[in-house]
Design a protein around this motif. Structure first.
Motif, PDB file in Angstrom:
ATOM      1  N   TYR A  31     -19.909  14.342  89.300  1.00 14.97           N
ATOM      2  CA  TYR A  31     -19.916  13.835  87.924  1.00 14.97           C
ATOM      3  C   TYR A  31     -19.266  14.793  86.944  1.00 14.97           C
ATOM      4  N   ASP A  32     -18.272  15.508  87.407  1.00 18.57           N
ATOM      5  CA  ASP A  32     -17.491  16.365  86.532  1.00 18.57           C
ATOM      6  C   ASP A  32     -16.643  15.457  85.638  1.00 18.57           C
ATOM      7  N   TYR A  33     -16.236  15.920  84.474  1.00 19.37           N
ATOM      8  CA  TYR A  33     -15.463  15.090  83.555  1.00 19.37           C
ATOM      9  C   TYR A  33     -14.556  15.943  82.694  1.00 19.37           C
ATOM     10  N   ARG A  34     -13.585  15.280  82.091  1.00 19.00           N
ATOM     11  CA  ARG A  34     -12.659  15.896  81.147  1.00 19.00           C
ATOM     12  C   ARG A  34     -12.526  14.954  79.945  1.00 19.00           C
ATOM     13  N   PHE A  35     -12.254  15.555  78.776  1.00 15.84           N
ATOM     14  CA  PHE A  35     -12.093  14.797  77.533  1.00 15.84           C
ATOM     15  C   PHE A  35     -10.665  14.852  77.026  1.00 15.84           C
ATOM     16  N   LEU A  36     -10.320  13.851  76.274  1.00 16.86           N
ATOM     17  CA  LEU A  36      -9.169  13.863  75.383  1.00 16.86           C
ATOM     18  C   LEU A  36      -9.698  13.273  74.086  1.00 16.86           C
ATOM     19  N   THR A  37      -9.837  14.091  73.048  1.00 11.09           N
ATOM     20  CA  THR A  37     -10.450  13.617  71.807  1.00 11.09           C
ATOM     21  C   THR A  37      -9.469  13.682  70.643  1.00 11.09           C
ATOM     22  N   VAL A  38      -9.691  12.800  69.688  1.00 11.06           N
ATOM     23  CA  VAL A  38      -8.898  12.759  68.463  1.00 11.06           C
ATOM     24  C   VAL A  38      -9.302  13.941  67.596  1.00 11.06           C
ATOM     25  N   ASP A  39      -8.338  14.523  66.908  1.00  3.90           N
ATOM     26  CA  ASP A  39      -8.609  15.676  66.053  1.00  3.90           C
ATOM     27  C   ASP A  39      -9.231  15.273  64.724  1.00  3.90           C
ATOM     28  N   THR A  40     -10.301  14.528  64.778  1.00  2.04           N
ATOM     29  CA  THR A  40     -11.051  14.164  63.586  1.00  2.04           C
ATOM     30  C   THR A  40     -12.480  13.871  64.003  1.00  2.04           C
ATOM     31  N   VAL A  41     -13.361  13.804  63.044  1.00  2.10           N
ATOM     32  CA  VAL A  41     -14.775  13.540  63.304  1.00  2.10           C
ATOM     33  C   VAL A  41     -15.173  12.286  62.550  1.00  2.10           C
ATOM     34  N   THR A  42     -15.908  11.404  63.201  1.00  6.05           N
ATOM     35  CA  THR A  42     -16.383  10.200  62.518  1.00  6.05           C
ATOM     36  C   THR A  42     -17.490  10.574  61.544  1.00  6.05           C
ATOM     37  N   SER A  43     -17.532   9.886  60.432  1.00  4.70           N
ATOM     38  CA  SER A  43     -18.586  10.152  59.451  1.00  4.70           C
ATOM     39  C   SER A  43     -19.315   8.885  59.045  1.00  4.70           C
ATOM     40  N   GLY A  44     -19.022   7.788  59.700  1.00  4.64           N
ATOM     41  CA  GLY A  44     -19.654   6.520  59.366  1.00  4.64           C
ATOM     42  C   GLY A  44     -19.390   5.501  60.456  1.00  4.64           C
ATOM     43  N   ASP A  45     -19.409   4.235  60.085  1.00  2.00           N
ATOM     44  CA  ASP A  45     -19.177   3.162  61.052  1.00  2.00           C
ATOM     45  C   ASP A  45     -17.741   3.233  61.579  1.00  2.00           C
ATOM     46  N   PHE A  46     -17.575   2.897  62.852  1.00  2.00           N
ATOM     47  CA  PHE A  46     -16.244   2.909  63.444  1.00  2.00           C
ATOM     48  C   PHE A  46     -16.222   2.064  64.707  1.00  2.00           C
ATOM     49  N   SER A  47     -14.996   1.746  65.147  1.00  2.00           N
ATOM     50  CA  SER A  47     -14.760   1.070  66.427  1.00  2.00           C
ATOM     51  C   SER A  47     -13.722   1.872  67.183  1.00  2.00           C
ATOM     52  N   ARG A 169     -22.423  10.453  64.933  1.00  2.00           N
ATOM     53  CA  ARG A 169     -21.273  11.071  64.275  1.00  2.00           C
ATOM     54  C   ARG A 169     -20.759  12.224  65.121  1.00  2.00           C
ATOM     55  N   GLY A 170     -19.445  12.409  65.093  1.00  2.00           N
ATOM     56  CA  GLY A 170     -18.844  13.494  65.856  1.00  2.00           C
ATOM     57  C   GLY A 170     -17.472  13.112  66.355  1.00  2.00           C
ATOM     58  N   GLY A 171     -16.987  13.857  67.320  1.00  2.00           N
ATOM     59  CA  GLY A 171     -15.680  13.590  67.889  1.00  2.00           C
ATOM     60  C   GLY A 171     -15.698  12.344  68.750  1.00  2.00           C
ATOM     61  N   PHE A 172     -14.511  11.803  69.003  1.00  2.00           N
ATOM     62  CA  PHE A 172     -14.410  10.609  69.844  1.00  2.00           C
ATOM     63  C   PHE A 172     -13.075  10.612  70.566  1.00  2.00           C
ATOM     64  N   GLY A 173     -13.028   9.865  71.663  1.00  2.00           N
ATOM     65  CA  GLY A 173     -11.793   9.772  72.435  1.00  2.00           C
ATOM     66  C   GLY A 173     -12.057   9.228  73.819  1.00  2.00           C
ATOM     67  N   LEU A 174     -11.395   9.817  74.818  1.00  2.00           N
ATOM     68  CA  LEU A 174     -11.452   9.341  76.192  1.00  2.00           C
ATOM     69  C   LEU A 174     -12.186  10.342  77.074  1.00  2.00           C
ATOM     70  N   ILE A 175     -12.819   9.837  78.115  1.00  2.00           N
ATOM     71  CA  ILE A 175     -13.467  10.680  79.112  1.00  2.00           C
ATOM     72  C   ILE A 175     -13.022  10.173  80.482  1.00  2.00           C
ATOM     73  N   THR A 176     -12.716  11.099  81.369  1.00  2.00           N
ATOM     74  CA  THR A 176     -12.327  10.730  82.728  1.00  2.00           C
ATOM     75  C   THR A 176     -13.093  11.570  83.729  1.00  2.00           C
ATOM     76  N   GLY A 177     -13.375  10.953  84.859  1.00  2.00           N
ATOM     77  CA  GLY A 177     -13.996  11.650  85.979  1.00  2.00           C
ATOM     78  C   GLY A 177     -12.930  12.047  86.980  1.00  2.00           C
ATOM     79  N   PRO A 178     -13.353  12.577  88.130  1.00  2.00           N
ATOM     80  CA  PRO A 178     -12.396  12.988  89.159  1.00  2.00           C
ATOM     81  C   PRO A 178     -11.547  11.826  89.657  1.00  2.00           C
ATOM     82  N   GLY A 179     -10.299  12.127  89.962  1.00  2.00           N
ATOM     83  CA  GLY A 179      -9.380  11.123  90.467  1.00  2.00           C
ATOM     84  C   GLY A 179      -8.241  10.897  89.496  1.00  2.00           C
ATOM     85  N   SER A 180      -7.641   9.707  89.593  1.00  2.00           N
ATOM     86  CA  SER A 180      -6.487   9.359  88.764  1.00  2.00           C
ATOM     87  C   SER A 180      -6.692   8.011  88.099  1.00  2.00           C
TER      88      SER A 180
END
Length: 183
Positions: A31-47, A169-180
């Motif tokens: 269950y190892d993982y890696r992130f790719l996150t947007v360089d901003t932080v959410t402060s309210g409602d979002f999709s 609230r906080g950072g957001f983006g993509l998460i991936t596990g092992p593999g491709s």
């Protein structure tokens, strides 16, 4: 990847209009993982939504991360594609010609502490003969106040109410596990 943070890894790479994620070999018990996150932080409602190619036997899991406070404190909507071990659904279990995958709505609290809030089965598009019927899937998270809603291929699959909007609230983006995988 201007405007995105790889957090010290090179697991995500652009290839034209596609973003690929690759690290290690897929493993059902890793269950190892890696992130790719947007360089901003959410402060309210979002999709947040993304299309993901998570093929059985090629990617352990992949999804969306949100409310990220650190590398070990965050929330995620994670697609686990059908297992590559050849298990087939039983007759009458509602899976039809598709094997089941799962979308976990999970909170990680640091270290190895986590809570799986929701774990709905989804038709993840791998036919019994191993071919893909609908290989790309769309994951979406809507956060409104204290509620996180998760969508899979346009269908609502999970909701969870949290005690305060601050935990979402906080950072957001993509998460991936092992593999491709591909995004």
């Amino acid at each position: 990847l201007d405007g995105w943070t790889l957090a010290g890894n090179d697991s995500f790479k652009p290839e034209g209009e596609i973003l690929t994620s690759t690290f290690g070999e897929p493993a059902e018990d890793k269950y190892d993982y890696r992130f790719l996150t947007v360089d901003t932080v959410t402060s309210g409602d979002f999709s947040l939504d993304a299309e993901l190619l998570a093929e059985s036997g090629k990617l352990s899991f992949g999804g969306l991360v949100f409310g990220r406070k650190s590398a070990t404190t965050f929330h995620a909507a994670i697609l686990f594609p059908p297992r590559a071990n050849g298990e087939k659904p039983k007759e009458g279990d509602g899976a039809g010609p598709f094997e089941r995958g799962f979308v976990h709505l999970t909170s990680f609290f640091g270290g190895s502490q986590y809570k799986i809030w929701r774990n709905p089965a989804v038709k993840a598009g791998t036919l019994r003969d191993g071919t893909s019927a609908t290989p790309w899937h769309k994951l979406r998270v809507d956060v409104t106040g204290t509620i996180a809603d998760v969508w899979f291929d346009g269908a609502h699959v999970a909701s969870q109410e949290f005690p305060s909007p601050d935990v979402l609230r906080g950072g957001f983006g993509l998460i991936t596990g092992p593999g491709s995988g591909k995004w």
